[in-house]
Structure formats: C-alpha cells, structure tokens
Scaffold this motif. Sequence first.
Motif, PDB file in Angstrom:
ATOM      1  N   SER A 418      25.682  -5.555  17.415  1.00  0.00           N
ATOM      2  CA  SER A 418      24.673  -4.309  17.290  1.00  0.00           C
ATOM      3  C   SER A 418      23.832  -4.641  15.964  1.00  0.00           C
ATOM      4  O   SER A 418      23.173  -3.881  15.322  1.00  0.00           O
ATOM      5  CB  SER A 418      25.540  -3.228  16.926  1.00  0.00           C
ATOM      6  N   GLY A 419      23.885  -5.869  15.350  1.00  0.00           N
ATOM      7  CA  GLY A 419      23.054  -6.337  14.321  1.00  0.00           C
ATOM      8  C   GLY A 419      23.425  -5.895  12.893  1.00  0.00           C
ATOM      9  O   GLY A 419      22.813  -5.907  12.057  1.00  0.00           O
ATOM     10  N   GLY A 420      24.747  -5.699  12.781  1.00  0.00           N
ATOM     11  CA  GLY A 420      25.491  -5.521  11.580  1.00  0.00           C
ATOM     12  C   GLY A 420      25.898  -6.489  10.987  1.00  0.00           C
ATOM     13  O   GLY A 420      25.951  -7.537  11.373  1.00  0.00           O
ATOM     14  N   LYS A 449      25.428   2.700  17.351  1.00  0.00           N
ATOM     15  CA  LYS A 449      25.713   1.984  18.813  1.00  0.00           C
ATOM     16  C   LYS A 449      26.968   0.952  18.491  1.00  0.00           C
ATOM     17  O   LYS A 449      27.647   0.928  19.463  1.00  0.00           O
ATOM     18  CB  LYS A 449      24.492   0.742  18.869  1.00  0.00           C
ATOM     19  N   ALA A 450      27.257   0.618  17.215  1.00  0.00           N
ATOM     20  CA  ALA A 450      28.415  -0.155  17.015  1.00  0.00           C
ATOM     21  C   ALA A 450      29.612   0.678  17.080  1.00  0.00           C
ATOM     22  O   ALA A 450      30.668   0.408  17.769  1.00  0.00           O
ATOM     23  CB  ALA A 450      28.405  -0.843  15.784  1.00  0.00           C
ATOM     24  N   ALA A 451      29.679   2.065  16.778  1.00  0.00           N
ATOM     25  CA  ALA A 451      30.868   2.961  16.756  1.00  0.00           C
ATOM     26  C   ALA A 451      31.126   3.320  18.084  1.00  0.00           C
ATOM     27  O   ALA A 451      32.063   3.378  18.534  1.00  0.00           O
ATOM     28  CB  ALA A 451      30.192   4.047  16.037  1.00  0.00           C
ATOM     29  N   ALA A 452      30.018   3.638  19.141  1.00  0.00           N
ATOM     30  CA  ALA A 452      30.214   3.794  20.378  1.00  0.00           C
ATOM     31  C   ALA A 452      30.851   2.844  21.167  1.00  0.00           C
ATOM     32  O   ALA A 452      31.794   2.757  21.879  1.00  0.00           O
ATOM     33  CB  ALA A 452      28.908   4.402  21.055  1.00  0.00           C
ATOM     34  N   THR A 453      30.065   1.522  20.765  1.00  0.00           N
ATOM     35  CA  THR A 453      30.865   0.160  21.535  1.00  0.00           C
ATOM     36  C   THR A 453      32.265   0.039  21.254  1.00  0.00           C
ATOM     37  O   THR A 453      33.185  -0.362  21.966  1.00  0.00           O
ATOM     38  CB  THR A 453      30.230  -0.989  21.109  1.00  0.00           C
ATOM     39  N   ILE A 454      32.774   0.261  19.964  1.00  0.00           N
ATOM     40  CA  ILE A 454      34.182   0.234  19.475  1.00  0.00           C
ATOM     41  C   ILE A 454      35.145   1.102  20.199  1.00  0.00           C
ATOM     42  O   ILE A 454      36.234   0.603  21.011  1.00  0.00           O
ATOM     43  CB  ILE A 454      34.287   0.467  17.873  1.00  0.00           C
ATOM     44  N   ILE A 477      36.301   6.746  13.088  1.00  0.00           N
ATOM     45  CA  ILE A 477      35.106   6.180  12.591  1.00  0.00           C
ATOM     46  C   ILE A 477      34.280   7.343  11.765  1.00  0.00           C
ATOM     47  O   ILE A 477      34.020   8.319  12.116  1.00  0.00           O
ATOM     48  CB  ILE A 477      34.226   5.546  13.691  1.00  0.00           C
ATOM     49  N   GLY A 478      33.919   6.800  10.627  1.00  0.00           N
ATOM     50  CA  GLY A 478      33.050   7.525   9.601  1.00  0.00           C
ATOM     51  C   GLY A 478      31.782   6.685   9.552  1.00  0.00           C
ATOM     52  O   GLY A 478      31.682   5.332   9.200  1.00  0.00           O
ATOM     53  N   LEU A 561      30.852  11.655  24.778  1.00  0.00           N
ATOM     54  CA  LEU A 561      29.598  11.801  24.264  1.00  0.00           C
ATOM     55  C   LEU A 561      29.009  10.396  23.386  1.00  0.00           C
ATOM     56  O   LEU A 561      27.892  10.300  23.266  1.00  0.00           O
ATOM     57  CB  LEU A 561      29.126  12.800  23.469  1.00  0.00           C
ATOM     58  N   THR A 562      30.112   9.506  23.452  1.00  0.00           N
ATOM     59  CA  THR A 562      29.574   8.317  22.758  1.00  0.00           C
ATOM     60  C   THR A 562      28.774   7.410  23.609  1.00  0.00           C
ATOM     61  O   THR A 562      28.122   6.626  22.968  1.00  0.00           O
ATOM     62  CB  THR A 562      30.897   7.385  22.106  1.00  0.00           C
ATOM     63  N   VAL A 563      28.618   7.463  24.915  1.00  0.00           N
ATOM     64  CA  VAL A 563      27.843   6.705  25.801  1.00  0.00           C
ATOM     65  C   VAL A 563      26.408   6.712  25.432  1.00  0.00           C
ATOM     66  O   VAL A 563      25.529   5.917  25.643  1.00  0.00           O
ATOM     67  CB  VAL A 563      28.293   7.293  27.242  1.00  0.00           C
ATOM     68  N   ARG A 564      26.016   8.041  24.872  1.00  0.00           N
ATOM     69  CA  ARG A 564      24.535   8.080  24.631  1.00  0.00           C
ATOM     70  C   ARG A 564      23.969   7.059  23.579  1.00  0.00           C
ATOM     71  O   ARG A 564      22.929   6.857  23.385  1.00  0.00           O
ATOM     72  CB  ARG A 564      24.106   9.424  24.225  1.00  0.00           C
ATOM     73  N   PHE A 565      24.854   6.349  22.737  1.00  0.00           N
ATOM     74  CA  PHE A 565      24.495   5.799  21.549  1.00  0.00           C
ATOM     75  C   PHE A 565      24.609   4.249  21.676  1.00  0.00           C
ATOM     76  O   PHE A 565      24.185   3.497  21.209  1.00  0.00           O
ATOM     77  CB  PHE A 565      25.381   5.873  20.415  1.00  0.00           C
ATOM     78  N   VAL A 566      25.613   3.771  23.110  1.00  0.00           N
ATOM     79  CA  VAL A 566      25.403   2.498  23.200  1.00  0.00           C
ATOM     80  C   VAL A 566      24.202   1.878  23.744  1.00  0.00           C
ATOM     81  O   VAL A 566      23.322   2.547  24.812  1.00  0.00           O
ATOM     82  CB  VAL A 566      26.422   2.229  24.556  1.00  0.00           C
TER      83      VAL A 566
END
Length: 566
Positions: A418-420, A449-454, A477-478, A561-566
């Motif tokens: 995710s570029g982090g 994106k990284a949070a959703a992927t995790i 995750i925060g 709802l995390t799928v929207r951020f992937v």
Amino acid sequence: MTAATTKPTGISERSLRRTRLASGLIMLVFVSFHLANHALNLISLSAAEAGRLWFIAIWRSPPGTVLLYGAVVVHVALVMRSLYQHRTLVMPAREALQIVLGLLIPLFIIEHVAATRIRFDLAGIEPTYESVIRGLWIDSPANGLRQSIALFIVWTHGCIGVHFWLRYRSWYNKAAPYLLTVAILLPVLALLGFADTGRVLESEPIQSSYGRAVEPAPARHLREARLEDVQTVKYTLYGAFAATLLSVIGLRTRRSWRERIDQIEVRYPGGETVRVPRGFSVLEASRLGGIPHYAVCGGKGRCSTCRVQVIEGVSKLPPPESTELATLKRIGAEPGVRLACQLRPSGDISVVPLLQPSNEGIVPVGSQQTNPGREQEIAILFCDIRSFTMLTEARLPYDIVFLLNRYFAIVGQAVERSGGRLDKFIGDGAMALFGLNGSAEEGCRNALKAAATITHEMERLNEELAGELSMPIRVAIGVHAGPAIIGAMGYGTVKNLTAIGDTVNVASRLETIAKELDATIVVSEPTIRLAGSDTETLESREIAIRGRVEPLRVYIIPQELTVRFV
C-alpha cells in the motif's frame, strides 16, 4: 526579556540567507544554461551556435544582465559579510570547503569574462561559437584548461550548496539519484562537446575571422588598444576582488586585536571555562574550546539541538533575533533557554547544553551526518491482536512464534504493497507510517487500503488455521493523520526512521478504542476527510482524547465495509 515578547528589528539573518540562496540559484541557472549550450557541440557546431543565440537573448537582454550581475554582486557581498562574521575558522569540513571553493571562483572566472564578453564588447564585434572555441582550444589552450578547472569549481560549489539546502526535504531522497545524474552528466557532456569541436577546428583551416563585424573592421593599432583595455578591465576586476578580500581579512584582524582585551567567559557544567572575544556565539565558544556540542543544522538556527539553559547572566543577554525567536517559539522554550549558535553574550555567562553529547558514536558532534527531524503531515496505522493472551494460552512457544510470524507477514506485506513504511512491531502490535514520500491525502488513502487488506488477509488466515485455533484471530486497527516529527532515532545500530508526536499517540489511542468498541477499524475524521472517503454509511462518535480539550470525531468501519477501501 523573554523570547516570547521580543520583536526583531531590521533585516533578519533569515532574510539575508534567503537572499544569498536566491542569488546563488540565479547564477547556478546561468551556469546550467551555459553548460547545456556547450553540450550542444556534441550534435554540431551549428546547433551550439543556434543555442548561443537563445542564450544571449536571455542573459544579455537588459533584464537578464541586471538579474545576473546583480546576483553576482549580491552573492559576493553576502559571502564576504559571512566570512567577516565567522568569529572563528574552526568549523565543519563542509563549511570550509564551500568557503574555499567560493573564494577560488573569481580567480578563474574573471579571466574567462575578460577573454570573452569584455574583449568582444570593447572590440565592437560579435563573437561566434567557433571564434570562442578557437581562442580557448587553439590560440590559448592554457586559458581553456583554466576555464575547465573553473567549470569544475563553480559547478561543485553550486551543487554542494543545493544539496545542503534540499537534503532534509521530504522528497529529496527520492529525487537525489536523478539530481546526482544531472550534476555529473551536464559538465561532462559540456567538456566533451567543447573538446570534440576543438579537435575538429584544429584539423581544419581557419575559414572565418573571429566574428562578423558590427561596425567596419578596426585597424590593427585600434585592436591592440582594445586589447590593452581588456587587460585594464581584467586587472581592475582582480584588484577589486583582492581589495575586498584583503579588507575583510584586515577588518577581521583589527577586530581580533581589539577583542583580545575585551573577552568574556563561557562556563560549562563540567567545570570547563572558555574565554572568547565578546561577540562570539556560545556554539563558537564550544568549538574553540573543544567542547562537544550538537548543532545538527550547522549552526544556522534551523534546529534546536544546540540549545542551552543559561544559568548565570540571563539579565544581560541580548534579545533573540527573528531566526532564533521563531525556533524558540516553535519548541515552546522555557525562559532562559537559548540557541547556542545564535546567542552572542555580551558578558560572562554559565550555560548547560540541554542535549548532552554522549559517546554513542552514531551522531558525530557538530556534524550534519544525521537526519535532524522534520515535521510532516502523515497517516499512522496501529494494529494489534485482540485477546492475544487467551488465544495463545496452552500453546507451545514454537506455535506462538509461528502464529505471530504469520500475522507479522500479513501486516508487513499489506503495508508495503500500500506504499507505507513498517515502523516497528511491539509485542503483537504493529505501527506503520504512510505519506512519507507523497502527499498527506495519498498517505491517508494508502493507510485505509492497508487496514482493509489486513482484515481480509486475517480472514483467510483464520480459514486456513480453523482447525488449529480455539478462537478466530481478530485485529483492532486505529488510523489517524496529522503532523508528526519524522527523524532517525535510536541508539547504536538500532537507529531507524520513525515518527513521534501527538498524532502517533492519538493513532495508538484509536487502536485501543477499536478494542473497546469491539470494532475492526476506527479512523479519525481528519483521515477520512483527507482520503476523500464516503462516510454516509459509517457510524461516527465523538471520543475524548487524553491531552486534548476538544473531543475527536471518529468513524467505525465494520468488517463488511472494509472492501470499499481495498
């Protein structure tokens, strides 16, 4: 008088430094154009001649002439002022190299200016590229060699200045390889173009004169008279520069002689006492006395690593100028705290350096070989396994290590893809930084994106290990975005780029709140706003954050709802 109540007057040191920088950049742009014009000789002499017409159209126009020669005069004047103001010549090698190269430049450039522009202007003829190269390669090869050396000195001086100006910009590490390529290739191509055309002209008979006449060709005795005029102008320029330099040296000598009978004492906590002339800065006193003293920015007031607490003599201190005042306000300095590089006491004082140098051997005292820290707006992600103790009880140590490594791999790969930047693992928790080499908006999107992927990868891990786990692995995750201090921190070989500040604390607190709310991801409102995400279907709450007066609005993102951020 405290730093907070002092108002600077007159032209500030920061303004003078910016003026010096601007004048140097103007000259560097001129030199870059000049080198590019020489490089066109690798194509053909006619291409270089066409480039010369564009070059003189810019730099010999009235605005270009005023801009260039004005920059030269201003830069030389400010350099001489800086040389005079150095109370001691004990300084880092980089500063000494810049000064030496700067003083060598006029000695080489005056000859070139006199042999080209002044000579042809006085003779009333317009030079061509062929005439200039014939003069430097065939008629006077020694002069051509001298100008090649001058090219190296000027270009090196300018590139060093640009490097130390940009080295702490957030984007510089990524751009540095490209800038270094240009810095090497441009002078090399210019010298190759000059040499290539010189060899060609050397093998051919002279087909034209030294230029096309603007007025009727001058008689031989007139040309000789003009040549004498060129020599007169050249020696006048050399004399002016020598007189200016000798004046600065003379003024420094006179000041040193007068200061021998007007000295003050700077006392240090270890019992050391350094006697220096009145007008020396505390940092210069430390350097002169051989006392280790941090000054990461090189003594320019851009950092606070040299700061000292004045124990005695506070009432007689001169007020801080604008550069020091801005830095002291930024760090919220207590009364009596001053920057050693900017404080020039008028009487005896006792000081305690607030950053005590140690023998760690990683941060050379008084050097610039470390990342001094910068403030940057970034996004920070904290991730932790819920109920880790319950999950691992009655499991073998090797099984726990295996499980943690699988979890760490998921987090690390999600962050990197995710570029982090994965900052650290703390127990079963992880911290990651986003937006270090880009915008804050991009960093927030990448963090989400990284949070959703995790969360998605943890679902797959639970399916894979369903028969081995007593309960599914769930993460909290925060994510929070805001300004943080970025720098290389640590000790010895355990020194890494990391972030500190309130933003880090808030992000860690959001990860804890995610556990308390039994939520997968909790994101602060600033992060969602910068990422440009839709919040209509997300639950929001206002929570109290320790150390903050106002509550912080956060958004709770459930697993589905995390799928929207992937």
